[in-house]
Design an enzyme around this catalytic site. Structure first.
Site, PDB file in Angstrom:
ATOM      1  CB  SER A 214      -0.929  -0.022   1.210  1.00 37.55           C
ATOM      2  OG  SER A 214      -0.202   0.032   2.407  1.00 37.55           O
ATOM      3  N   GLY A 216      -0.270   4.569   0.390  1.00 38.81           N
ATOM      4  CA  GLY A 216      -1.024   5.725   0.858  1.00 38.81           C
ATOM      5  C   GLY A 216      -1.836   6.340  -0.278  1.00 38.81           C
ATOM      6  CG  ASP A 218       1.667   8.250  -4.264  1.00 36.58           C
ATOM      7  OD1 ASP A 218       0.996   9.201  -4.713  1.00 36.58           O
ATOM      8  OD2 ASP A 218       2.768   8.394  -3.696  1.00 36.58           O
ATOM      9  N   GLY A 219      -1.868   4.937  -3.889  1.00 38.89           N
ATOM     10  CA  GLY A 219      -2.536   3.702  -4.301  1.00 38.89           C
ATOM     11  C   GLY A 219      -1.863   2.446  -3.798  1.00 38.89           C
ATOM     12  N   GLY A 245      -4.828   0.427   5.505  1.00 38.94           N
ATOM     13  CA  GLY A 245      -4.087  -0.721   4.982  1.00 38.94           C
ATOM     14  C   GLY A 245      -4.862  -2.010   5.215  1.00 38.94           C
ATOM     15  CG  ASP A 246      -5.776  -3.018   9.107  1.00 44.50           C
ATOM     16  OD1 ASP A 246      -4.663  -3.534   8.891  1.00 44.50           O
ATOM     17  OD2 ASP A 246      -6.026  -2.319  10.108  1.00 44.50           O
TER      18      ASP A 246
HETATM   19  N1  LIG Z   1      -5.134  10.033   0.819  1.00 41.99           N
HETATM   20  C1  LIG Z   1      -5.744   8.938   0.358  1.00 41.99           C
HETATM   21  N2  LIG Z   1      -6.702   9.021  -0.590  1.00 41.99           N
HETATM   22  C2  LIG Z   1      -7.334   7.919  -1.079  1.00 41.99           C
HETATM   23  N3  LIG Z   1      -7.044   6.664  -0.670  1.00 41.99           N
HETATM   24  C3  LIG Z   1      -6.073   6.522   0.261  1.00 41.99           C
HETATM   25  C4  LIG Z   1      -5.387   7.639   0.841  1.00 41.99           C
HETATM   26  N4  LIG Z   1      -4.499   7.170   1.759  1.00 41.99           N
HETATM   27  C5  LIG Z   1      -4.628   5.829   1.732  1.00 41.99           C
HETATM   28  N5  LIG Z   1      -5.553   5.435   0.842  1.00 41.99           N
HETATM   29  C6  LIG Z   1      -5.951   4.070   0.476  1.00 41.99           C
HETATM   30  O1  LIG Z   1      -5.671   3.229   1.577  1.00 41.99           O
HETATM   31  C7  LIG Z   1      -4.703   2.231   1.207  1.00 41.99           C
HETATM   32  C8  LIG Z   1      -3.800   1.939   2.390  1.00 41.99           C
HETATM   33  O2  LIG Z   1      -3.145   3.147   2.770  1.00 41.99           O
HETATM   34  P1  LIG Z   1      -1.725   3.190   3.493  1.00 41.99           P
HETATM   35  O3  LIG Z   1      -0.663   2.832   2.536  1.00 41.99           O
HETATM   36  O4  LIG Z   1      -1.662   4.534   4.148  1.00 41.99           O
HETATM   37  O5  LIG Z   1      -1.871   2.001   4.530  1.00 41.99           O
HETATM   38  P2  LIG Z   1      -1.164   1.765   5.938  1.00 41.99           P
HETATM   39  O6  LIG Z   1       0.061   2.619   6.065  1.00 41.99           O
HETATM   40  O7  LIG Z   1      -1.039   0.313   6.114  1.00 41.99           O
HETATM   41  O8  LIG Z   1      -2.312   2.359   6.854  1.00 41.99           O
HETATM   42  P3  LIG Z   1      -2.728   2.021   8.371  1.00 41.99           P
HETATM   43  O9  LIG Z   1      -1.502   1.522   9.075  1.00 41.99           O
HETATM   44  O10 LIG Z   1      -3.237   3.333   8.881  1.00 41.99           O
HETATM   45  O11 LIG Z   1      -3.805   1.004   8.234  1.00 41.99           O
HETATM   46  C9  LIG Z   1      -3.980   2.808  -0.008  1.00 41.99           C
HETATM   47  O12 LIG Z   1      -3.454   1.772  -0.816  1.00 41.99           O
HETATM   48  C10 LIG Z   1      -5.102   3.587  -0.694  1.00 41.99           C
HETATM   49  O13 LIG Z   1      -5.864   2.703  -1.511  1.00 41.99           O
HETATM   50  O1  LIG Z   2       0.574  -1.315  17.016  1.00 46.81           O
HETATM   51  P1  LIG Z   2       0.184  -2.160  15.816  1.00 46.81           P
HETATM   52  O2  LIG Z   2      -0.368  -3.487  16.231  1.00 46.81           O
HETATM   53  O3  LIG Z   2       1.248  -2.224  14.774  1.00 46.81           O
HETATM   54  O4  LIG Z   2      -0.994  -1.376  15.050  1.00 46.81           O
HETATM   55  C1  LIG Z   2      -2.233  -1.264  15.692  1.00 46.81           C
HETATM   56  C2  LIG Z   2      -3.084  -0.268  14.953  1.00 46.81           C
HETATM   57  O5  LIG Z   2      -2.498   1.033  14.910  1.00 46.81           O
HETATM   58  O6  LIG Z   2      -3.261  -0.704  13.614  1.00 46.81           O
HETATM   59  C3  LIG Z   2      -4.619  -0.589  13.227  1.00 46.81           C
HETATM   60  C4  LIG Z   2      -4.705   0.130  11.909  1.00 46.81           C
HETATM   61  O7  LIG Z   2      -4.061  -0.628  10.916  1.00 46.81           O
HETATM   62  C5  LIG Z   2      -5.338   0.111  14.356  1.00 46.81           C
HETATM   63  O8  LIG Z   2      -6.639  -0.385  14.480  1.00 46.81           O
HETATM   64  C6  LIG Z   2      -4.486  -0.201  15.565  1.00 46.81           C
HETATM   65  O9  LIG Z   2      -4.556   0.715  16.622  1.00 46.81           O
END
Ligand SMILES: Nc1ncnc2c1ncn2[C@@H]1O[C@H](COP(=O)(O)OP(=O)(O)OP(=O)(O)O)[C@@H](O)[C@H]1O
Ligand SMILES: O=P(O)(O)OC[C@@]1(O)O[C@H](CO)[C@@H](O)[C@@H]1O
Length: 303
Positions: A214, A216, A218-219, A245-246
């Site tokens: 993922s 952010g 950028d897709g 991301g989930d």
């Molecule tokens: N600004 C945004 N606009 C539209 N979609 C977004 C945006 N930010 C994230 N997303 C969507 O959410 C998906 C996951 O985002 P990201 O890469 O931030 O995940 P992450 O860092 O694992 O997030 P988290 O730990 O908060 O769950 C991206 O692939 C995209 O599809």
């Molecule tokens: O501290 P960890 O286990 O790495 O991440 C936990 C967490 O930040 O990840 C989820 C979002 O992906 C939230 O629901 C939760 O609070």
């Protein structure tokens, strides 16, 4: 059936301020939500909302553990947790005008006997797909993840942090690093979609059939047996990115569970993530609507 394991669940407290945060000032707001969280719990909530049979597992204890169990019951999400005596954690995301601050607690200590109980719980559920997500609580060794993956005949999806991804030894169906986790895992720069694909290809060599990275706003990119695909994020108004991301991984797993192709599953992942970033916290009550969404998600075949 998908069984999700969250070794370190959390109540997610998401609180919003219209001003930037400053020290030595009391900031006040009416805008705060508490949701049941931790990566596997989010995946169980999201995949259930997407019509897939899902059960949440892991460790739960104390007041916050009860709050999580109550929220899952209210949302009709099946749960089978190992009870612990210590308190499940509370994580806070502060959304302020100068950005998002993510404040995560390390969580309660878990002992070897509790890990054994978790392995037995997973075996008893005997899922088709096992998802293991989030940080490991103090006391739980990384080898416990391989043990869960190898305890039965299921495919395992993993989202446990960049530094762990090259240290695991079992074979995994899929991992879902974000940009910085992919860079940490591979030691490569991940600044562009091309670099993300190269890094994801390198990570596949460690025993992942698919790498879903993922990126952010950028897709996302998906690298698997049939090549590499990228999808830009949808243009939505972002409330916060907790659980985004989930959501991406849930959409992909739900798509595959509904026998969709890899690219259509990636599309469902992107739509699911777009929905979740546009609501506060990890609320999933209206998520089912993405199943009938006709918002186009452009997929580029990269190789
Ligand atoms: N600004 C945004 N606009 C539209 N979609 C977004 C945006 N930010 C994230 N997303 C969507 O959410 C998906 C996951 O985002 P990201 O890469 O931030 O995940 P992450 O860092 O694992 O997030 P988290 O730990 O908060 O769950 C991206 O692939 C995209 O599809
Ligand atoms: O501290 P960890 O286990 O790495 O991440 C936990 C967490 O930040 O990840 C989820 C979002 O992906 C939230 O629901 C939760 O609070």
């Amino acid at each position: 059936m998908i069984l999700t394991v969250t070794p370190n669940p959390a109540v997610d407290h998401t609180i919003r301020f219209d001003e930037p945060l400053t020290t030595d000032v009391v900031h006040r707001t009416d805008d705060a939500v508490f949701t049941a969280g931790g990566k596997g719990i989010n995946v169980a909530k999201y995949t259930s909302a997407l019509g897939v049979d899902a059960t949440a597992s892991g460790f739960l204890g104390g007041h916050f553990g009860r709050l999580i169990q109550d929220r899952l019951d209210a949302a009709d999400v099946a749960a089978d947790f190992v009870p612990i005596d210590t308190n499940t954690r509370l994580n806070t995301t502060v959304v302020a005008s100068d950005g998002e601050y993510k404040l995560n607690h390390n969580g309660p200590h878990i002992d070897a006997d509790e890990v054994d109980q978790l392995v037995s719980t997973v075996r008893a559920n005997d899922p088709e797909t096992l998802h293991i997500g989030g940080s490991l609580p103090p006391g739980m060794p990384l080898s416990a993840i391989d043990r869960l993956a190898d305890a039965g005949d299921w495919r395992t999806a993993i989202d446990t942090g960049g530094e762990t991804l090259t240290k695991l030894e079992a074979d995994y169906f899929i991992c879902k690093p974000n940009e910085s986790e992919l860079a940490d895992a591979t030691g490569r720069s991940v600044e562009t979609v091309d670099e993300a694909i190269e890094a994801a290809e390198a990570l596949r060599e460690y025993g992942y059939e698919y790498v879903l990275a993922s990126l952010g706003g950028d897709g996302a990119v998906l690298v698997g047996p049939d090549g590499a695909f990228s999808a830009p994020a949808l243009d939505v108004e972002v409330v916060d990115t907790v659980g985004a991301g989930d959501a991406l991984l849930s959409g992909f797993l739900a798509g595959r569970g509904r026998e969709m192709s890899d690219v259509d599953s990636l599309r469902l992942g992107v739509r699911t993530a777009a929905h979740i970033v546009s609501v506060a916290g990890t609320h999933s009550s209206d998520l089912g609507q993405v199943l009938s969404s006709d918002v186009p998600v452009e997929i580029l075949a990269e190789h």
